[in-house]
Write a protein that holds these residues in place. Structure first.
Motif, PDB file in Angstrom:
ATOM      1  N   PRO A   1      34.128  87.614  85.953  1.00 43.71           N
ATOM      2  CA  PRO A   1      34.386  86.814  87.153  1.00 43.71           C
ATOM      3  C   PRO A   1      34.619  87.622  88.423  1.00 43.71           C
ATOM      4  O   PRO A   1      34.200  87.217  89.500  1.00 43.71           O
ATOM      5  CB  PRO A   1      35.636  86.015  86.783  1.00 43.71           C
ATOM      6  CG  PRO A   1      35.584  85.909  85.301  1.00 43.71           C
ATOM      7  CD  PRO A   1      34.984  87.213  84.833  1.00 43.71           C
ATOM      8  N   ASP A   2      35.244  88.773  88.303  1.00 40.60           N
ATOM      9  CA  ASP A   2      35.571  89.571  89.491  1.00 40.60           C
ATOM     10  C   ASP A   2      34.719  90.835  89.615  1.00 40.60           C
ATOM     11  O   ASP A   2      35.074  91.753  90.343  1.00 40.60           O
ATOM     12  CB  ASP A   2      37.051  89.941  89.473  1.00 40.60           C
ATOM     13  CG  ASP A   2      37.454  90.724  88.236  1.00 40.60           C
ATOM     14  OD1 ASP A   2      36.644  90.810  87.287  1.00 40.60           O
ATOM     15  OD2 ASP A   2      38.571  91.259  88.213  1.00 40.60           O
ATOM     16  N   ARG A   3      33.591  90.874  88.909  1.00 43.13           N
ATOM     17  CA  ARG A   3      32.743  92.067  88.924  1.00 43.13           C
ATOM     18  C   ARG A   3      31.387  91.770  89.572  1.00 43.13           C
ATOM     19  O   ARG A   3      30.747  90.781  89.225  1.00 43.13           O
ATOM     20  CB  ARG A   3      32.543  92.574  87.496  1.00 43.13           C
ATOM     21  CG  ARG A   3      31.862  93.918  87.450  1.00 43.13           C
ATOM     22  CD  ARG A   3      31.947  94.536  86.070  1.00 43.13           C
ATOM     23  NE  ARG A   3      30.837  95.463  85.943  1.00 43.13           N
ATOM     24  CZ  ARG A   3      30.149  95.654  84.859  1.00 43.13           C
ATOM     25  NH1 ARG A   3      30.446  94.999  83.756  1.00 43.13           N
ATOM     26  NH2 ARG A   3      29.160  96.511  84.834  1.00 43.13           N
TER      27      ARG A   3
ATOM     28  N   GLY B   1      19.613  80.027  85.087  1.00 44.47           N
ATOM     29  CA  GLY B   1      20.889  80.736  85.148  1.00 44.47           C
ATOM     30  C   GLY B   1      21.591  80.762  83.801  1.00 44.47           C
ATOM     31  O   GLY B   1      22.130  81.785  83.383  1.00 44.47           O
ATOM     32  N   ARG B   2      21.561  79.652  83.107  1.00 42.08           N
ATOM     33  CA  ARG B   2      22.165  79.611  81.768  1.00 42.08           C
ATOM     34  C   ARG B   2      21.419  80.530  80.801  1.00 42.08           C
ATOM     35  O   ARG B   2      22.032  81.175  79.957  1.00 42.08           O
ATOM     36  CB  ARG B   2      22.195  78.182  81.244  1.00 42.08           C
ATOM     37  CG  ARG B   2      23.229  77.332  81.924  1.00 42.08           C
ATOM     38  CD  ARG B   2      23.281  75.920  81.372  1.00 42.08           C
ATOM     39  NE  ARG B   2      24.317  75.174  82.053  1.00 42.08           N
ATOM     40  CZ  ARG B   2      24.306  73.865  82.200  1.00 42.08           C
ATOM     41  NH1 ARG B   2      23.325  73.139  81.687  1.00 42.08           N
ATOM     42  NH2 ARG B   2      25.285  73.264  82.844  1.00 42.08           N
ATOM     43  N   TRP B   3      20.086  80.580  80.930  1.00 42.73           N
ATOM     44  CA  TRP B   3      19.319  81.464  80.053  1.00 42.73           C
ATOM     45  C   TRP B   3      19.729  82.916  80.283  1.00 42.73           C
ATOM     46  O   TRP B   3      20.001  83.650  79.333  1.00 42.73           O
ATOM     47  CB  TRP B   3      17.809  81.302  80.288  1.00 42.73           C
ATOM     48  CG  TRP B   3      17.014  82.079  79.300  1.00 42.73           C
ATOM     49  CD1 TRP B   3      16.623  81.652  78.058  1.00 42.73           C
ATOM     50  CD2 TRP B   3      16.559  83.440  79.424  1.00 42.73           C
ATOM     51  NE1 TRP B   3      15.938  82.660  77.410  1.00 42.73           N
ATOM     52  CE2 TRP B   3      15.891  83.772  78.225  1.00 42.73           C
ATOM     53  CE3 TRP B   3      16.645  84.397  80.422  1.00 42.73           C
ATOM     54  CZ2 TRP B   3      15.320  85.019  78.010  1.00 42.73           C
ATOM     55  CZ3 TRP B   3      16.076  85.643  80.206  1.00 42.73           C
ATOM     56  CH2 TRP B   3      15.422  85.945  79.013  1.00 42.73           C
ATOM     57  N   TRP B   4      19.778  83.336  81.557  1.00 42.68           N
ATOM     58  CA  TRP B   4      20.159  84.714  81.864  1.00 42.68           C
ATOM     59  C   TRP B   4      21.615  85.003  81.473  1.00 42.68           C
ATOM     60  O   TRP B   4      21.926  86.101  81.011  1.00 42.68           O
ATOM     61  CB  TRP B   4      19.904  85.026  83.338  1.00 42.68           C
ATOM     62  CG  TRP B   4      18.492  85.424  83.573  1.00 42.68           C
ATOM     63  CD1 TRP B   4      17.488  84.667  84.113  1.00 42.68           C
ATOM     64  CD2 TRP B   4      17.907  86.687  83.254  1.00 42.68           C
ATOM     65  NE1 TRP B   4      16.319  85.387  84.139  1.00 42.68           N
ATOM     66  CE2 TRP B   4      16.544  86.635  83.620  1.00 42.68           C
ATOM     67  CE3 TRP B   4      18.396  87.865  82.699  1.00 42.68           C
ATOM     68  CZ2 TRP B   4      15.681  87.708  83.457  1.00 42.68           C
ATOM     69  CZ3 TRP B   4      17.534  88.934  82.528  1.00 42.68           C
ATOM     70  CH2 TRP B   4      16.197  88.850  82.899  1.00 42.68           C
TER      71      TRP B   4
ATOM     72  N   THR C   1      29.509  82.433  83.951  1.00 44.06           N
ATOM     73  CA  THR C   1      29.146  81.589  85.082  1.00 44.06           C
ATOM     74  C   THR C   1      30.322  81.541  86.050  1.00 44.06           C
ATOM     75  O   THR C   1      31.444  81.258  85.645  1.00 44.06           O
ATOM     76  CB  THR C   1      28.801  80.167  84.600  1.00 44.06           C
ATOM     77  OG1 THR C   1      27.716  80.257  83.669  1.00 44.06           O
ATOM     78  CG2 THR C   1      28.425  79.263  85.754  1.00 44.06           C
ATOM     79  N   VAL C   2      30.049  81.833  87.319  1.00 42.38           N
ATOM     80  CA  VAL C   2      31.113  81.769  88.330  1.00 42.38           C
ATOM     81  C   VAL C   2      30.892  80.638  89.327  1.00 42.38           C
ATOM     82  O   VAL C   2      31.798  80.289  90.077  1.00 42.38           O
ATOM     83  CB  VAL C   2      31.289  83.117  89.079  1.00 42.38           C
ATOM     84  CG1 VAL C   2      31.757  84.194  88.113  1.00 42.38           C
ATOM     85  CG2 VAL C   2      30.030  83.544  89.793  1.00 42.38           C
TER      86      VAL C   2
ATOM     87  N   TYR D   1      23.450  78.483  91.132  1.00 41.49           N
ATOM     88  CA  TYR D   1      24.042  78.803  89.835  1.00 41.49           C
ATOM     89  C   TYR D   1      24.231  80.317  89.808  1.00 41.49           C
ATOM     90  O   TYR D   1      23.256  81.067  89.849  1.00 41.49           O
ATOM     91  CB  TYR D   1      23.129  78.351  88.694  1.00 41.49           C
ATOM     92  CG  TYR D   1      23.802  78.348  87.350  1.00 41.49           C
ATOM     93  CD1 TYR D   1      24.427  77.216  86.869  1.00 41.49           C
ATOM     94  CD2 TYR D   1      23.812  79.497  86.565  1.00 41.49           C
ATOM     95  CE1 TYR D   1      25.051  77.205  85.633  1.00 41.49           C
ATOM     96  CE2 TYR D   1      24.432  79.497  85.322  1.00 41.49           C
ATOM     97  CZ  TYR D   1      25.046  78.348  84.864  1.00 41.49           C
ATOM     98  OH  TYR D   1      25.661  78.345  83.636  1.00 41.49           O
ATOM     99  N   GLU D   2      25.487  80.762  89.784  1.00 43.88           N
ATOM    100  CA  GLU D   2      25.751  82.195  89.862  1.00 43.88           C
ATOM    101  C   GLU D   2      26.407  82.705  88.588  1.00 43.88           C
ATOM    102  O   GLU D   2      27.332  82.088  88.056  1.00 43.88           O
ATOM    103  CB  GLU D   2      26.660  82.524  91.043  1.00 43.88           C
ATOM    104  CG  GLU D   2      26.859  84.022  91.220  1.00 43.88           C
ATOM    105  CD  GLU D   2      27.734  84.387  92.400  1.00 43.88           C
ATOM    106  OE1 GLU D   2      27.943  85.597  92.605  1.00 43.88           O
ATOM    107  OE2 GLU D   2      28.223  83.481  93.102  1.00 43.88           O
TER     108      GLU D   2
END
Length: 117
Positions: free
Chosen positions: A44-46, A19-22, A30-31, A38-39
């Motif tokens: 944040p709102d998109r 997730g960090r790589w992407w 990161t949200v 891991y999202e």
């Protein structure tokens, strides 16, 4: 019926690392940061986002779903992604106008060329 596309789920051996790589590759935020989820999202709102979840098995075959990206400068973007840890992938694409890469866990994605017309 109305549906909103929330996210794409990505199976990962290490959801946080992938997730960090992407997030770095896409410039997303990161949200949600937990060992089991891991999202990341464009903002944040998109939506939609990418949600990385743990799985015990390793990837063994070509993904049945992959992401395509169209940068302004294909060559520069491919070089940047390779420097971040992506690698070239051969999924039988032959000679193509796009470049197929794989993320650090082997998930294929394509970097498209300039839009024609």
């Amino acid at each position: 019926m109305t549906l909103e596309w929330e996210q794409v789920i990505v199976d990962a051996a290490d959801p946080v690392a992938l997730g960090r790589w992407w997030a770095g590759a896409l410039g997303w935020v990161t949200v949600h940061d937990a060992p089991d989820e891991y999202e990341i999202r464009p903002a944040p709102d998109r939506l939609p986002g990418l949600l990385f979840v743990p799985v015990p098995e390793v990837k063994t075959v070509k993904n049945r779903l992959h992401l395509d990206f169209r940068p302004v400068d294909q060559r520069a973007e491919v070089e940047r992604l390779l420097a971040l840890g992506a690698r070239h992938a051969d999924v039988g694409q032959g000679e193509a106008t796009w470049v197929t890469l794989a993320d650090p866990e082997g998930n294929e994605f394509c970097v498209l060329g300039a839009r024609q017309g």
